[in-house]
Enzyme design. Structure first.
Site, PDB file in Angstrom:
ATOM      1  N   ASP A 125     -11.988 -30.986 -58.987  1.00 23.11           N
ATOM      2  CA  ASP A 125     -11.976 -30.356 -57.625  1.00 23.11           C
ATOM      3  C   ASP A 125     -11.657 -31.409 -56.535  1.00 23.11           C
ATOM      4  O   ASP A 125     -11.962 -32.390 -56.531  1.00 23.11           O
ATOM      5  CB  ASP A 125     -13.492 -29.915 -57.250  1.00 23.11           C
ATOM      6  CG  ASP A 125     -13.769 -29.416 -55.842  1.00 23.11           C
ATOM      7  OD1 ASP A 125     -12.761 -29.355 -55.163  1.00 23.11           O
ATOM      8  OD2 ASP A 125     -14.901 -29.327 -55.532  1.00 23.11           O
ATOM      9  N   HIS A 273      13.143 -27.151 -42.564  1.00 25.00           N
ATOM     10  CA  HIS A 273      14.586 -26.976 -43.326  1.00 25.00           C
ATOM     11  C   HIS A 273      15.585 -27.159 -42.174  1.00 25.00           C
ATOM     12  O   HIS A 273      16.609 -27.901 -42.229  1.00 25.00           O
ATOM     13  CB  HIS A 273      14.691 -25.998 -44.208  1.00 25.00           C
ATOM     14  CG  HIS A 273      13.415 -26.015 -45.364  1.00 25.00           C
ATOM     15  ND1 HIS A 273      12.683 -27.065 -45.949  1.00 25.00           N
ATOM     16  CD2 HIS A 273      13.029 -24.776 -45.967  1.00 25.00           C
ATOM     17  CE1 HIS A 273      12.052 -26.696 -46.649  1.00 25.00           C
ATOM     18  NE2 HIS A 273      12.021 -25.441 -46.868  1.00 25.00           N
TER      19      HIS A 273
HETATM   20  C1  BG6 Z   1      10.534 -23.059 -48.954  1.00 20.56           C
HETATM   21  C2  BG6 Z   1       9.891 -21.769 -48.494  1.00 20.56           C
HETATM   22  O1  BG6 Z   1      10.078 -24.161 -48.572  1.00 20.56           O
HETATM   23  O2  BG6 Z   1      11.984 -23.193 -49.040  1.00 20.56           O
HETATM   24  C3  BG6 Z   1      10.437 -20.726 -48.884  1.00 20.56           C
HETATM   25  O3  BG6 Z   1       8.662 -21.913 -48.288  1.00 20.56           O
HETATM   26  C4  BG6 Z   1      12.052 -20.693 -49.188  1.00 20.56           C
HETATM   27  O4  BG6 Z   1      10.007 -19.419 -48.460  1.00 20.56           O
HETATM   28  C5  BG6 Z   1      12.705 -22.045 -49.592  1.00 20.56           C
HETATM   29  O5  BG6 Z   1      12.314 -19.710 -50.067  1.00 20.56           O
HETATM   30  C6  BG6 Z   1      14.014 -22.110 -49.674  1.00 20.56           C
HETATM   31  O6  BG6 Z   1      14.565 -22.981 -50.634  1.00 20.56           O
HETATM   32  P1  BG6 Z   1      15.740 -23.172 -51.347  1.00 20.56           P
HETATM   33  O7  BG6 Z   1      15.977 -24.658 -51.830  1.00 20.56           O
HETATM   34  O8  BG6 Z   1      15.765 -22.058 -52.243  1.00 20.56           O
HETATM   35  O9  BG6 Z   1      16.921 -22.813 -50.161  1.00 20.56           O
END
Ligand code: BG6
Length: 524
Positions: A125, A273
Site C-alpha cells: 500500500d 503538452h
Molecule cells: C496523455 C493524455 O498525457 O497524452 C491523453 O492524458 C492523451 O489523454 C495523450 O491521449 C496523448 O499522447 P500521445 O503521445 O498519444 O500524443
C-alpha cells in the site's frame, strides 16, 4: 523535394561521394545514438502493474537494453497494490512485452530475455509504512523512484520515501524522483504539490515528466531554430503572422471516464503538452544548452503568456464535447454516455484557445492552440505562418494575394518538417505556384521503434534535467490557463461536435474573426 542528411562534419566536405557516405553512416547508426550505458541504479516503479508501466516504461526499457544503455548491474523493483511475486510481474509484462514481439524483432526478444531476470516485485500500500520499510531493507546505492501512479499518491509517496530516509543522497549515490502528469489540477494545487514535495527533496532530485518532451520532433524544434540561421533570424513578430499548435486525436475517452471527467481536455493537454510545444517554439535562445539555461528560457515564455480577465478568457476560448457518432467503423457513444462520466457532465473533450505572449519578440502575434478527442485524424503539429510579401510585383499578379510561407512541424504521426514556398511555374511568363519542401524523419532514420520514454529514462539515470519540467514552469503554465478554468466553472456547457469532425464550429470562428483559418488536418 527529397532531403538528404548531412552530418555536421560535412560543412567542409564537398565531393558527392563523401556526402553519400556520410549520409549512409548517420542513417545506419544506433537509433538512440552511441551513448554509454547509464550508471548502475535501482529503478523503483510505483504502479508496476499499471497501464503506463506495461505500455510505455517496460517497452522503453527493452529498447534501452537492446542498445546497451542499461547498466548490467541495474535492476527494476516494481511496486504495486496487486498481490504477487517477481514471476507474476514478469509474466504479466510479457503479455505486452515479449509476447507481442513480431517477426524480425530478434534483438528486442533477446533484450527482453536479458532484462526479465532483473525485474522484481513487491506488493504494498503506497500510503502505509510497511512497503517503504521493505524497500529500505534492500535498497543501496543509486535509485530512481518512478511514480507511475494516480496523482493523489504523489505527495504521500514522496513524504513516505523521505520519512524512511530513501531520498537521502549519501556516499555519492543519487536518489531521484520521476513524477508523471497531471502535476496539479489548477494553479493553487500545483503550487501546493510543489511546496509539499520540495519541503522534503531538492528540485535537482525531481524529474517532472511530460512525455511530449521525449518526442524526437519536439526536441528538434530547438535544433531547427538554433542551428539554422535562416530560420531563427525570421523567428519573430517582424516576419511571423501567427502560430497554430494542434494536438488532434481520433481516440475517444473510452475506459478513462473516471480520470477524464474530473480533468477535461484543457487540463489534460494544454498546461503540459501544448505548452511544451509553445515554449520550445517561443523561447529565447538559451545562453547554453545546460538544463537550467534551457529551463530558464522556457519558464520565461510561460510567464509571459497574457493572463486574461474573465471576459477575455470567454472571448478567447472555445470548449466542445463530442456527441454520439462514428469514426470509420468505430461507433462512439456521446461523451456524456461514456462509462464513469456523469450524464450531466460539462467536462470538455475539445478546447481551442487564442493566447498572446507579451514579449518584444512576439508582440501582436497570436498563438492559436487546439486539442480534442474523437476528431477526424490523429495529427500533432505546429504551423508557423509568415507574413505575406508586402507587395506582389509580378506583372500578371499585381495586387494578387500570394499565399504566405509556412513552416509545418509535424510532431506525429510521420514526424517531419515542411516548408511552403512559392516558385515560378516552368514556362513562358511568370506564373507563381506553391511548392512544398518536405523532410520526413522516417526517410532518413529508424525511429519507429522508440516511444520517447527511452530518452527520458536515460536522462533521469544520467542526471540531465533539460527535458523535465521545473517547478516554476509548471506553476506558470497553470497560471496561464486558470482564467479559462475559472470562467468555465461559472457555468455554461461545451459546444457539441460530431465524432470524426474537426471540432465545434465555434473553433473556426475563433480564427475567422481574425481573418484566418485553422490549418487543414491531414492524414498521412
Ligand atoms: C496523455 C493524455 O498525457 O497524452 C491523453 O492524458 C492523451 O489523454 C495523450 O491521449 C496523448 O499522447 P500521445 O503521445 O498519444 O500524443
Amino acid at each position: 523535394m527529397p532531403v538528404r542528411l548531412l552530418s555536421v562534419k560535412e560543412t567542409r566536405v564537398t565531393t558527392p561521394t563523401a556526402r553519400v557516405q556520410q549520409t549512409a553512416d548517420a542513417t545506419s547508426g544506433a537509433a538512440l545514438g552511441n551513448l554509454d550505458p547509464a550508471p548502475p541504479a535501482t529503478l523503483v516503479i510505483f504502479g508496476a502493474t499499471g497501464d503506463l508501466t506495461r505500455r510505455l516504461l517496460v517497452p522503453a526499457l527493452i529498447n534501452m537494453e537492446r542498445e546497451g544503455l542499461i547498466n548490467p548491474s541495474s535492476t527494476v523493483l516494481g511496486i504495486g497494490k496487486d498481490a504477487g511475486d517477481d514471476e507474476m510481474l514478469r509474466t504479466s509484462l510479457e503479455t505486452f512485452g515479449a509476447g507481442h514481439f513480431g517477426e524480425g524483432d530478434a534483438q528486442r526478444i533477446e533484450a527482453w530475455k536479458s532484462l526479465r531476470p532483473k525485474l522484481r516485485y513487491r506488493a504494498g500500500d503506497f500510503t502505509a509504512d510497511q512497503i517503504y520499510t521493505e524497500i529500505a531493507a534492500e535498497l543501496t546505492g543509486n535509485a530512481v523512484f518512478y511514480l507511475a501512479v494516480p496523482p493523489r499518491f504523489f505527495g504521500d509517496i514522496v513524504e513516505k520515501l523521505a520519512d524512511h530516509g530513501l531520498t537521502t543522497e549519501a556516499d555519492g549515490a543519487f536518489r531521484r524522483i520521476a513524477i508523471e502528469k497531471p502535476f496539479g489540477h489548477d494553479a493553487a494545487s500545483a503550487k501546493a504539490l510543489n511546496a509539499r514535495i520540495l519541503a522534503r527533496v531538492a528540485e535537482t532530485q525531481v524529474y517532472r515528466i511530460d512525455h511530449f518532451l521525449g518526442k524526437e520532433t519536439v526536441q528538434n524544434i530547438m535544433t531547427l531554430r538554433f542551428a539554422n540561421m535562416m530560420i531563427e533570424k525570421l523567428w519573430n513578430s517582424d516576419s511571423i503572422d501567427h502560430i497554430q499548435i494542434t494536438a488532434a486525436e481520433t481516440v475517444d475517452v473510452g475506459t478513462r471516464g473516471s480520470f477524464y471527467d474530473g480533468t477535461g481536455a484543457l487540463r489534460d493537454m494544454v498546461p503540459n503538452h501544448l505548452f511544451q510545444l509553445l515554449s520550445m517554439v517561443a523561447m529565447e535562445p538559451p545562453i547554453s544548452f545546460d538544463a537550467e539555461a534551457v529551463r530558464d528560457e522556457k519558464a520565461k515564455v510561460l510567464r509571459a503568456i497574457r493572463i486574461y480577465e474573465p471576459e477575455e478568457a470567454a472571448e478567447n476560448s472555445v470548449r466542445g464535447a463530442y456527441t454520439a457518432g462514428t469514426i470509420g467503423d468505430r461507433t462512439i457513444p456521446a461523451y456524456t454516455e461514456t462509462s464513469d462520466v456523469k450524464p450531466d457532465s460539462t467536462t470538455e473533450t475539445y478546447v481551442a484557445l487564442k493566447l498572446m505572449i507579451d514579449t518584444w519578440r512576439w508582440a501582436g502575434v497570436p498563438f492559436y492552440l487546439r486539442t480534442g478527442k474523437a476528431l477526424t485524424v490523429r495529427d500533432t503539429e505546429v504551423i508557423v505562418t509568415f507574413k505575406p510579401v508586402p507587395f506582389a510585383q509580378f506583372p500578371r499578379l499585381k495586387n494578387a494575394h500570394l499565399p504566405p510561407n509556412r513552416i509545418v512541424i509535424q510532431i506525429q504521426p510521420d514526424e517531419g518538417i515542411s516548408l511552403d514556398m512559392l516558385i515560378k511555374r516552368p514556362g513562358i511568363g511568370v506564373a507563381v505556384e506553391p511548392a512544398v519542401m518536405d523532410f520526413r524523419y522516417a526517410g532518413l532514420f529508424d525511429i519507429g521503434r522508440l516511444n520517447g520514454y527511452e530518452t527520458l529514462i536515460y536522462d533521469i539515470l544520467t542526471g540531465d534535467q533539460t527535458l523535465f519540467q521545473r517547478a516554476d514552469a509548471v506553476e506558470a503554465g497553470w497560471r496561464a490557463v486558470q482564467p479559462f478554468l475559472d470562467r468555465w466553472a461559472e457555468g455554461g456547457a461545451p459546444e457539441p461536435y460530431a465524432p470524426g469532425s474537426l471540432g465545434p464550429d465555434m473553433a473556426a470562428d475563433l480564427l475567422a474573426r481574425d481573418g484566418l483559418a485553422w490549418h487543414d488536418l491531414v492524414t498521412r
